[in-house]
Design an enzyme around this catalytic site. Sequence first.
Site, mmCIF file in Angstrom:
data_model
loop_
_atom_site.group_PDB
_atom_site.id
_atom_site.type_symbol
_atom_site.label_atom_id
_atom_site.label_comp_id
_atom_site.label_asym_id
_atom_site.label_seq_id
_atom_site.Cartn_x
_atom_site.Cartn_y
_atom_site.Cartn_z
ATOM 1 N N ASN A 1 0.848 -1.200 0.000
ATOM 2 C CA ASN A 1 0.000 0.000 0.000
ATOM 3 C C ASN A 1 0.880 1.246 0.000
ATOM 4 O OD1 ASN A 1 0.537 0.813 2.871
ATOM 5 N ND2 ASN A 1 -0.311 -1.227 3.197
ATOM 6 N N PHE B 1 -4.075 3.370 14.865
ATOM 7 C CA PHE B 1 -4.323 4.375 13.845
ATOM 8 C C PHE B 1 -5.500 3.917 12.993
ATOM 9 C CE2 PHE B 1 -1.222 7.867 13.274
ATOM 10 C CZ PHE B 1 -0.522 7.675 14.451
ATOM 11 N N LYS C 1 -13.547 1.112 15.586
ATOM 12 C CA LYS C 1 -12.277 0.377 15.573
ATOM 13 C C LYS C 1 -11.657 0.327 16.970
ATOM 14 C CE LYS C 1 -10.481 0.665 11.511
ATOM 15 N NZ LYS C 1 -9.833 1.168 10.312
ATOM 16 N N LYS D 1 -11.086 -3.217 18.865
ATOM 17 C CA LYS D 1 -9.726 -3.677 19.196
ATOM 18 C C LYS D 1 -9.444 -3.552 20.683
ATOM 19 C CE LYS D 1 -8.079 -2.632 14.550
ATOM 20 N NZ LYS D 1 -7.042 -3.252 13.715
HETATM 21 O O1 C5P Z 1 -8.183 -2.868 11.182
HETATM 22 P P1 C5P Z 1 -7.532 -1.678 10.590
HETATM 23 O O2 C5P Z 1 -6.433 -2.028 9.624
HETATM 24 O O3 C5P Z 1 -8.427 -0.678 10.009
HETATM 25 O O4 C5P Z 1 -6.863 -0.959 11.862
HETATM 26 C C1 C5P Z 1 -5.786 -0.075 11.795
HETATM 27 C C2 C5P Z 1 -4.957 -0.194 13.035
HETATM 28 O O5 C5P Z 1 -4.721 -1.548 13.367
HETATM 29 C C3 C5P Z 1 -3.587 0.392 12.845
HETATM 30 O O6 C5P Z 1 -3.151 0.859 14.102
HETATM 31 C C4 C5P Z 1 -2.764 -0.793 12.358
HETATM 32 O O7 C5P Z 1 -1.384 -0.626 12.613
HETATM 33 C C5 C5P Z 1 -3.367 -1.915 13.155
HETATM 34 N N1 C5P Z 1 -3.382 -3.218 12.459
HETATM 35 C C6 C5P Z 1 -2.606 -4.265 12.907
HETATM 36 N N2 C5P Z 1 -2.653 -5.471 12.270
HETATM 37 C C7 C5P Z 1 -3.451 -5.655 11.205
HETATM 38 C C8 C5P Z 1 -4.234 -4.600 10.736
HETATM 39 C C9 C5P Z 1 -4.182 -3.396 11.374
HETATM 40 O O8 C5P Z 1 -1.858 -4.085 13.875
HETATM 41 N N3 C5P Z 1 -3.464 -6.822 10.612
#
Ligand code: C5P
Length: 407
Positions: A210, A324, A338, A342
């Site tokens: 990305n 984030f 979110k 989490k």
């Molecule tokens: O679930 P999403 O990707 O939208 O959430 C973003 C947050 O979760 C960010 O802080 C990102 O670093 C973390 N993240 C993570 N592992 C993933 C996906 C997102 O630690 N597989």
Amino acid sequence: MMELQDKTILLGVCGGVAAYKAAILLRDMRRAGARVRVVMTESATRFITPLTFQALSGEAVYTCLWDDRIPNGMPHIELSRGVDAILVASATADFLARMAAGRAEDLLSTLTLARNAPLFVAPAMNRQMWEHPATRRNVGLLLGDGVCFFGPAFGEQACGDEGEGRMLEPAEILESLIAALTPKRLLGKKVLLTAGPTFEAIDPVRGITNLSSGRMGYALARAAMQAGAEVSLISGPVELAAPYGACVTRVTSALEMRDAVLKDAPTADLFIAVAAVADYRVEKAVSQKHKKESGKPPDFKLVANPDILAEVAALAHAPFCVGFAAESENLEKFAEEKRKRKKIPLIVGNLVQDGLGGKTNRVTLFSEHGRYPIPPGDKNIIARRLIEHIADLLEKTDAGTGRRKNS
Ligand code: C5P
């Protein structure tokens, strides 16, 4: 970056080859927002002219104790007053010796005696001069007098030798100076961060990734270092320079990032998950490059990656977790959802069009205490604001340990 906004720094330059690097340092200090006054020794003017420093600082440059441009005839007092720090870069062996002996025979040595601001020195000399017992003695005396040393570094020297004595690079000196002038609100804290994108291989040359630049995560790592934290940064593939003093582990895929994070998470006080982790990976990356001559598009199955942040937040003794949320719409709603999903105390939300891949950002913090917007701007400044806010929140949790018990 404007980390030195409202600060006035007196930059002392001594006579050595590294003096030319002081010009780059001066330019970088100005970019960081500082006002800089330059004082040179006579021998420094043999390596680089005062005019260069005058043009870069926009201020008169002083070299002489008897300079009649200072109306009261006391330049050593006049120039050392009202400054936030004196930084001597480059500092020669002779200058260290003179300071250690308390000599006051030129303007720079006199004003370091007549100072009421902290003194930082970045030595630059041949390795044998640095290792000489006389220099070792002088460094010991100066440390005892409260002088703070930045470097020197080990490496190739102008004389062709290799060893310790080389001046730190201007960017490293600037980072050390900013750190030295930043309140140590995270002193004794272990901070773990992720930054950048991940790369999920499809075949040996292709993959899913990305647009994350890693800049926000690196800026936060730097700001945490400056606030006194011990920093471990787990970085996806980016081309950024490691924050000076941080322990950086470079990874490629989400699974590698997860392993590296889980190794450090049990001892971390604070975890800031900045990385844009790929939600899916290719179940089985193939070992040979897919050929378009096969006439078929590559056939692969995607499987979900683990949520690193949620895993860390669910640990028995979880660090204080900050996430984030980069959204393209409905920022407030999605960020709050979110945060709750989490189970983390703080989430930093931004619209992808405001920050992803760029040098600036506009973020809003969402916590159980409500929403808190940070003025838009350079990611380095936002990072410092964020660390301030996190330090406030840490002080409110578990007597400042940041740890929460998940039962
Ligand atoms: O679930 P999403 O990707 O939208 O959430 C973003 C947050 O979760 C960010 O802080 C990102 O670093 C973390 N993240 C993570 N592992 C993933 C996906 C997102 O630690 N597989």
